[in-house]
Scaffold this active site. Structure first.
Site, mmCIF file in Angstrom:
data_model
loop_
_atom_site.group_PDB
_atom_site.id
_atom_site.type_symbol
_atom_site.label_atom_id
_atom_site.label_comp_id
_atom_site.label_asym_id
_atom_site.label_seq_id
_atom_site.Cartn_x
_atom_site.Cartn_y
_atom_site.Cartn_z
ATOM 1 N N ARG A 1 0.879 -1.179 0.000
ATOM 2 C CA ARG A 1 0.000 0.000 0.000
ATOM 3 C C ARG A 1 0.909 1.220 0.000
ATOM 4 N NH1 ARG A 1 -5.212 1.541 3.582
ATOM 5 N NH2 ARG A 1 -6.032 0.093 2.040
ATOM 6 N N HIS B 1 -7.394 0.416 -6.304
ATOM 7 C CA HIS B 1 -7.595 -0.403 -5.090
ATOM 8 C C HIS B 1 -8.271 -1.717 -5.534
ATOM 9 C CE1 HIS B 1 -7.757 -1.421 -1.015
ATOM 10 N NE2 HIS B 1 -8.592 -0.529 -0.531
ATOM 11 N N GLN C 1 -10.135 -4.175 -3.048
ATOM 12 C CA GLN C 1 -11.407 -3.616 -2.596
ATOM 13 C C GLN C 1 -12.503 -3.910 -3.632
ATOM 14 O OE1 GLN C 1 -12.163 -1.778 0.385
ATOM 15 N NE2 GLN C 1 -14.165 -2.347 -0.379
ATOM 16 N N ASP D 1 -17.373 6.957 -1.364
ATOM 17 C CA ASP D 1 -16.100 6.880 -0.652
ATOM 18 C C ASP D 1 -15.784 8.298 -0.163
ATOM 19 O OD1 ASP D 1 -13.619 6.115 0.350
ATOM 20 O OD2 ASP D 1 -12.616 6.137 -1.608
ATOM 21 N N CYS E 1 -16.372 1.599 0.962
ATOM 22 C CA CYS E 1 -15.185 0.774 1.237
ATOM 23 C C CYS E 1 -14.716 0.908 2.682
ATOM 24 C CB CYS E 1 -14.060 1.158 0.281
ATOM 25 S SG CYS E 1 -13.568 2.882 0.461
ATOM 26 N N ARG F 1 -13.551 -8.588 2.224
ATOM 27 C CA ARG F 1 -12.127 -8.357 1.908
ATOM 28 C C ARG F 1 -11.322 -9.615 2.254
ATOM 29 N NH1 ARG F 1 -9.950 -3.259 1.650
ATOM 30 N NH2 ARG F 1 -8.132 -4.457 0.961
#
Ligand code: CP
Ligand code: NVA
Length: 317
Positions: free
Chosen positions: A113, A140, A143, A235, A275, A303
């Protein structure tokens, strides 16, 4: 059950996942099926990663990605190493290329990340092991896989579902757009002018959608776009690394909050996705995120399942 032919055609062994566009719709479907299977049978695959080590580099904070990757690796019999980017020599200027070569001789895969997507590309270029993107400023992908699994569980299918993303055309929107387009979803992305997803990614998603029977459209009017939506997604307005833009963004996004007034336009049985982490009172009200249509915690749980499926497919012998 996943058939032998399906498995052969979908092999992900040794593959890096940087954006989601490297996966065919068959491969995405395969991961979703495997994740569903692992979710219902927790004992499934407890030795799939035996003897395997996953290095996890974090240059940004994380709750879900960090813990689900670590727990998932342990549940499959492997070992996960948390590596804070600032504690590595990377933080003192060692090159990504040298880091990639060294880590390739210690661990079996790297989940990273970080900020710039270029860092992940460079890591992948110089590493001899699979690299998994755990979020960059642009994408991402893990996700998006969890999002697709949640939509499939809730709506029974992906093809033909109307998904409306309201907010910033950011990393989450980009990967969701690619995943949705591959799987035949009709996706509308509603942003304030100037906050649309990157045009090259939108164009690529539109090409994918043309093949799958899906659609990808950009809008600026949330009330118009939300009409008849099966899934509403939002988001944060200010992503990690954009904190200095926060004040301007709060003003620019003021008409893009997901609240009960906006949701009156959605279909009766819509689901709400985010998310997480959420900034309650900004992009979404507490009433919506805690409301009966919200499945954000199922989405967060997923996830774990999609990443276990991904790791198992990439790493197990
Ligand atoms: N959704 C997500 O990636 O959450 P974290 O930042 O907690 O990992
Ligand atoms: N767009 C958000 C997602 C966090 C999981 C960010 O990049 O901060």
């Amino acid at each position: 059950m996943i058939s032998a032919t399906q498995k052969k055609n979908s092999s992900l062994k040794g593959k890096s996942i940087l954006t989601l566009s490297e996966l065919s719709s068959e491969q995405i479907q395969f991961i979703l099926d495997k994740a569903e299977q692992m979710k219902t049978n927790k004992e499934d695959g407890t030795h799939l990663l035996q003897g395997k080590i996953v290095g996890m580099i974090f240059d940004k904070p994380s709750t879900r990605t960090r813990v689900s990757f670590e727990a998932g690796t342990l549940q499959l019999g492997g070992h996960a190493l948390y590596l804070n980017g600032q504690d590595l020599q990377l933080g003192r200027g060692e090159t990504i290329a040298d880091t990639a070569k060294v880590l390739s001789s210690y661990v079996d895969a790297i989940m990273i990340r970080t900020f710039s997507h270029q860092t992940v590309e460079e890591l992948s270029l110089h590493a001899s092991i699979p690299i998994i993107n755990g979020l960059t400023d642009l994408y991402h992908p893990c996700q998006a896989l969890a999002d697709l699994l949640t939509i499939k569980e809730q709506k029974g299918q992906l093809k033909g579902v109307k998904l409306v993303y309201v907010g910033d055309g950011n990393n989450v929107a980009n990967s969701l757009m690619l995943g949705a387009a591959s799987m035949g979803i009709t996706m509308e992305i509603v942003t304030p002018p100037g906050y649309e997803p990157q045009p090259s990614i939108t164009k690529f998603a539109q090409l994918l959608a043309a093949k799958s029977g899906g659609r990808v459209m950009l809008h600026h009017d949330p009330f118009e776009a939300v009409k008849g939506a099966d899934v509403i997604y939002t988001d944060v307005w200010t992503s990690m690394g954009q904190e200095q833009e926060n004040e301007k963004r709060l003003m620019d996004f003021v008409n893009y909050q997901v609240n009960t007034t906006l949701l009156k336009e959605a279909s009766q049985d819509y689901i709400f996705l985010h998310c997480l982490p959420a900034h309650r009172g900004e992009e979404v009200t507490s009433e919506v995120i805690d409301g009966e249509h919200s499945v954000v915690f199922q989405q967060a749980e997923n996830r774990l399942h999609v990443q276990k499926a991904l790791l198992a497919e990439i790493l197990s012998s």
